[in-house]
Design an enzyme around this catalytic site. Structure first.
Site, PDB file in Angstrom:
ATOM      1  N   GLU A   1      14.706  -4.369  -9.754  1.00  0.00           N
ATOM      2  CA  GLU A   1      13.625  -3.748 -10.525  1.00  0.00           C
ATOM      3  C   GLU A   1      14.114  -2.408 -11.030  1.00  0.00           C
ATOM      4  O   GLU A   1      14.950  -1.767 -10.384  1.00  0.00           O
ATOM      5  CB  GLU A   1      12.397  -3.569  -9.635  1.00  0.00           C
ATOM      6  CG  GLU A   1      11.866  -4.889  -9.125  1.00  0.00           C
ATOM      7  CD  GLU A   1      10.557  -4.733  -8.378  1.00  0.00           C
ATOM      8  OE1 GLU A   1      10.522  -3.964  -7.404  1.00  0.00           O
ATOM      9  OE2 GLU A   1       9.576  -5.363  -8.782  1.00  0.00           O
TER      10      GLU A   1
ATOM     11  N   GLU B   1      12.338  -2.695  11.353  1.00  0.00           N
ATOM     12  CA  GLU B   1      12.000  -1.548  10.508  1.00  0.00           C
ATOM     13  C   GLU B   1      10.783  -0.845  11.136  1.00  0.00           C
ATOM     14  O   GLU B   1       9.738  -1.473  11.322  1.00  0.00           O
ATOM     15  CB  GLU B   1      11.656  -2.106   9.123  1.00  0.00           C
ATOM     16  CG  GLU B   1      11.499  -1.123   8.024  1.00  0.00           C
ATOM     17  CD  GLU B   1      11.143  -1.824   6.690  1.00  0.00           C
ATOM     18  OE1 GLU B   1      10.671  -2.978   6.705  1.00  0.00           O
ATOM     19  OE2 GLU B   1      11.352  -1.192   5.655  1.00  0.00           O
TER      20      GLU B   1
ATOM     21  N   CYS C   1      10.407   1.460   2.160  1.00  0.00           N
ATOM     22  CA  CYS C   1      11.355   0.413   2.570  1.00  0.00           C
ATOM     23  C   CYS C   1      12.792   0.916   2.501  1.00  0.00           C
ATOM     24  O   CYS C   1      13.689   0.254   3.006  1.00  0.00           O
ATOM     25  CB  CYS C   1      11.184  -0.812   1.706  1.00  0.00           C
ATOM     26  SG  CYS C   1      11.431  -0.439  -0.010  1.00  0.00           S
TER      27      CYS C   1
ATOM     28  N   TRP D   1       0.814  -1.219   0.000  1.00  0.00           N
ATOM     29  CA  TRP D   1       0.000   0.000   0.000  1.00  0.00           C
ATOM     30  C   TRP D   1       0.847   1.268   0.000  1.00  0.00           C
ATOM     31  O   TRP D   1       0.329   2.356  -0.200  1.00  0.00           O
ATOM     32  CB  TRP D   1      -0.924   0.014   1.234  1.00  0.00           C
ATOM     33  CG  TRP D   1      -0.234  -0.343   2.519  1.00  0.00           C
ATOM     34  CD1 TRP D   1      -0.277  -1.556   3.150  1.00  0.00           C
ATOM     35  CD2 TRP D   1       0.637   0.487   3.297  1.00  0.00           C
ATOM     36  NE1 TRP D   1       0.521  -1.522   4.277  1.00  0.00           N
ATOM     37  CE2 TRP D   1       1.097  -0.280   4.395  1.00  0.00           C
ATOM     38  CE3 TRP D   1       1.079   1.808   3.183  1.00  0.00           C
ATOM     39  CZ2 TRP D   1       1.968   0.213   5.357  1.00  0.00           C
ATOM     40  CZ3 TRP D   1       1.951   2.311   4.144  1.00  0.00           C
ATOM     41  CH2 TRP D   1       2.384   1.515   5.213  1.00  0.00           C
ATOM     42  N   ASN D   2       2.157   1.179   0.275  1.00  0.00           N
ATOM     43  CA  ASN D   2       2.907   2.427   0.487  1.00  0.00           C
ATOM     44  C   ASN D   2       3.190   3.180  -0.814  1.00  0.00           C
ATOM     45  O   ASN D   2       3.351   4.393  -0.800  1.00  0.00           O
ATOM     46  CB  ASN D   2       4.194   2.181   1.291  1.00  0.00           C
ATOM     47  CG  ASN D   2       5.199   1.329   0.565  1.00  0.00           C
ATOM     48  OD1 ASN D   2       4.834   0.546  -0.307  1.00  0.00           O
ATOM     49  ND2 ASN D   2       6.457   1.465   0.914  1.00  0.00           N
TER      50      ASN D   2
ATOM     51  N   GLY E   1       7.189  -6.280  -0.231  1.00  0.00           N
ATOM     52  CA  GLY E   1       6.547  -6.289   1.082  1.00  0.00           C
ATOM     53  C   GLY E   1       7.551  -6.692   2.149  1.00  0.00           C
ATOM     54  O   GLY E   1       8.751  -6.533   1.970  1.00  0.00           O
ATOM     55  N   SER E   2       7.052  -7.258   3.222  1.00  0.00           N
ATOM     56  CA  SER E   2       7.931  -7.541   4.365  1.00  0.00           C
ATOM     57  C   SER E   2       8.760  -8.808   4.154  1.00  0.00           C
ATOM     58  O   SER E   2       8.375  -9.696   3.380  1.00  0.00           O
ATOM     59  CB  SER E   2       7.088  -7.720   5.617  1.00  0.00           C
ATOM     60  OG  SER E   2       6.441  -8.977   5.547  1.00  0.00           O
TER      61      SER E   2
ATOM     62  N   GLU F   1      11.311  -7.795  -3.369  1.00  0.00           N
ATOM     63  CA  GLU F   1      11.881  -6.622  -2.711  1.00  0.00           C
ATOM     64  C   GLU F   1      11.260  -6.612  -1.319  1.00  0.00           C
ATOM     65  O   GLU F   1      10.078  -6.343  -1.149  1.00  0.00           O
ATOM     66  CB  GLU F   1      11.507  -5.358  -3.488  1.00  0.00           C
ATOM     67  CG  GLU F   1      12.282  -4.151  -3.045  1.00  0.00           C
ATOM     68  CD  GLU F   1      11.370  -3.033  -2.640  1.00  0.00           C
ATOM     69  OE1 GLU F   1      10.523  -2.625  -3.434  1.00  0.00           O
ATOM     70  OE2 GLU F   1      11.501  -2.587  -1.495  1.00  0.00           O
TER      71      GLU F   1
ATOM     72  N   LYS G   1      -2.310  -8.479  -7.734  1.00  0.00           N
ATOM     73  CA  LYS G   1      -3.079  -8.537  -6.474  1.00  0.00           C
ATOM     74  C   LYS G   1      -2.651  -7.319  -5.661  1.00  0.00           C
ATOM     75  O   LYS G   1      -1.629  -7.340  -5.004  1.00  0.00           O
ATOM     76  CB  LYS G   1      -2.745  -9.837  -5.742  1.00  0.00           C
ATOM     77  CG  LYS G   1      -3.784 -10.346  -4.772  1.00  0.00           C
ATOM     78  CD  LYS G   1      -3.942  -9.601  -3.484  1.00  0.00           C
ATOM     79  CE  LYS G   1      -2.748  -9.455  -2.613  1.00  0.00           C
ATOM     80  NZ  LYS G   1      -2.906  -8.381  -1.602  1.00  0.00           N
ATOM     81  N   PRO G   2      -3.420  -6.216  -5.771  1.00  0.00           N
ATOM     82  CA  PRO G   2      -3.013  -5.014  -5.031  1.00  0.00           C
ATOM     83  C   PRO G   2      -3.314  -5.156  -3.541  1.00  0.00           C
ATOM     84  O   PRO G   2      -4.077  -6.033  -3.139  1.00  0.00           O
ATOM     85  CB  PRO G   2      -3.864  -3.905  -5.645  1.00  0.00           C
ATOM     86  CG  PRO G   2      -5.071  -4.596  -6.195  1.00  0.00           C
ATOM     87  CD  PRO G   2      -4.680  -6.015  -6.513  1.00  0.00           C
TER      88      PRO G   2
END
Ligand code: SIN
Length: 528
Positions: A509, A432, A335, A200-201, A279-280, A301, A224-225
């Site tokens: 990326e 984090e 991140c 979402w960020n 994501g995490s 990532e 898949k958002p």
């Protein structure tokens, strides 16, 4: 609403699992069973056709077969923005089948054809810049300047990969045998598409960073958002449709409660040949394990814990600017944000006071208000983590120089915070934070700070400020990260290889990232 940060010293995810396709339950957007349209009055866009409240499968806008929906709210106002379908396994399998069918023709199109379509999409993203920026702000909370900035960033991936599509050259390899000629060509990965799982960020840029590469390479896709921010993904799908992307090439499956089933299917289905996730780290490990069942190509990532080092030979003013750009971008929810700020003893007091003065002047508020410099956090869970990190550091002896509290009232706001003398055993050193907390730690020598900076399982980004050329080389080479900012707090761009080492991920990326969506094939010509 506009809130000024508390003055100096008066008070002061897992984006992670929050963005996880497998383990996440959002605290701000509970699923509901009713079907509700997005209220156009909430959005106030020039082109209301960009707001889509259905998933996108095989070129059709569709509801969940169950009729269930996910409610999406604005984190600044807690207003309902609308709903999207709560899709599940059946819809995911339908999307995979559509992507598989579409691959048969999309995978055979010329690179020039795909270039032209991506360039058209890029132009449409520019034409709808204001609307797309506003959608990002409304669903994510970041300021409008950041929302528009993200759209520019997002569109730049589409433009970059359009131009990469036509440069996927193969090579001729001289053979040791006189009657053989070896040629290597590049083809889209496998014989279907790629699944794209995003956080979402950056509701838009984290999609185009993957989608642009996949489409340019000739892959078809299933996106898949994140359930907190599905509207940017759906608007991109709509613009891609207008740009001429054929049916089935892009599919969007929205879900919140069925995230486990959807995530598993995208990782384990044999037809899907590539999985790309941002994501995490814990979720990345889970997905990597699932994708291993079919040895899918994987790009990940994952989380960071970026060190930011200020040496005594640095330009302190510039280092303060750098840390503000890096630490407080998107209210600390990136991140690559600095998480541990190491400052050499002789410049520590000067740096802490200059940084505190600037942070105290931030204006926290609704991202749509022009005077706002920093928006809310995504939800209460994010606030809880920030609070926990501050309380833990303070209980171990850290001092709050600025901020330190949740902003009372509507919306998930937290005052931008500067902590001084954070001890090495504080949780913030190993986890984090993903929020607006600058944790200052004093150090004495270069050797000591390199050891501290590398003392973590992850390695995404690292930053330092120094004017000594020899030190610049030494430190840049010694930091165990995928990306280094030397005398800058901003490193992100479509043209660079974005990615990490250690447990921060696999692959890159941007830059030559199209390679992640291509396979090399050898054709050995004999009897020559
Ligand atoms: C991220 O936070 O995952 C990406 C940040 C960036 O692209 O700069």
């Amino acid at each position: 609403m506009l809130l000024r940060c508390p003055p100096l010293a008066t008070s002061l995810s897992l984006r992670a699992l929050a963005s996880s396709p497998v383990a996440h339950r959002s605290s701000r957007s509970p699923s509901i069973l009713l079907y509700r349209m997005a209220s156009t009055s909430v959005w106030g866009l020039k082109d209301a056709g960009l707001i889509k409240t259905q998933g996108y499968i095989d070129g059709k806008w569709v509801d969940a077969r169950s009729g269930e929906t996910v409610l999406v709210t604005n984190p600044a106002t807690e207003e309902e923005l609308g709903t999207v379908p709560e899709m599940g396994l059946e819809e995911t399998q339908a999307a995979i089948a559509a992507a598989d069918r579409a691959f048969k023709s999309w995978g055979k199109t010329t690179a020039k054809y795909r270039h032209d379509i991506l360039k058209h999409l890029y132009a449409l993203m520019q034409e709808h810049h204001d609307d797309l920026g506003k959608i990002i702000t409304l669903e994510n909370g970041k300021t409008l300047a950041e929302g528009k900035g993200e759209n520019t960033y997002s569109a730049s991936f589409v433009e970059w990969y359009a131009e990469e599509a036509v440069r996927t050259y193969g090579e001729h390899i001289p053979s040791p045998f006189p009657n053989i000629r070896n040629l290597v060509i590049k083809q889209p990965v496998g014989y279907c598409g790629s699944s794209i799982l995003t956080p979402w960020n950056f509701p838009s840029a984290m999609i185009t960073r993957k989608l642009g590469a996949a489409l340019a390479a000739g892959c078809t896709t299933i996106i898949k958002p994140s359930p907190e921010t599905p509207f940017s993904a759906l608007a991109i799908a709509e613009l891609a449709r207008r740009a001429g992307v054929p049916d089935g090439v892009i599919n969007v499956v929205t879900t919140q409660r069925n995230v486990d089933a959807v995530g598993r299917e995208l990782c384990q289905n044999k037809i899907v040949k590539k999985m790309s996730f941002t994501g995490s780290t814990p979720v990345a490990k889970l997905l990597y394990g699932l994708a291993s069942s079919t040895l899918k190509k994987v790009s990940i990532e994952a989380g960071g814990n970026a060190p930011f080092i200020v040496f005594d030979d640095a330009d302190v003013e510039k280092a303060v600017e750098g840390v503000i750009a890096c630490k407080f971008r998107s209210s600390g929810q990136t991140c690559v944000c600095a998480n541990r700020i190491y400052v050499q003893s002789s410049v520590y007091a000067d740096f802490a006071s200059k940084l505190s003065e600037k942070v105290a002047a931030f204006r926290v508020g609704n991202g749509l208000d022009e005077a706002t410099t920093h928006g809310p956090l995504i939800h209460e869970k994010a606030i809880d983590k920030v609070k926990r990190h501050i309380d833990d550091a303070v209980s171990r002896g850290a001092q709050v120089l600025v901020g330190g509290q949740r902003v009372p009232g509507v919306g998930s706001f937290f005052s931008p915070t500067v902590l001084s003398d954070v001890p090495l055993d504080a949780a913030i050193n190993t986890e984090e934070t993903f929020g607006p907390v600058a944790a200052l730690i004093k150090f004495k020598t270069e050797e000591e700070v390199i050891t501290l900076a590398n003392d973590t399982d992850v390695g995404l980004a690292g930053y330092f400020f120094s004017r000594d050329v020899g030190r610049v080389w030494r430190v840049a080479e010694a930091l165990e990260v995928g990306m280094v900012g030397a005398n800058t707090g901003l490193i992100s761009h479509a043209t660079i290889p974005f990615g990490g080492v250690k447990e921060s991920g696999l692959g890159r990326e941007g830059g030559h990232g199209i390679e992640e969506y291509l396979n090399q094939k050898l054709i050995a010509f004999g009897s020559i």
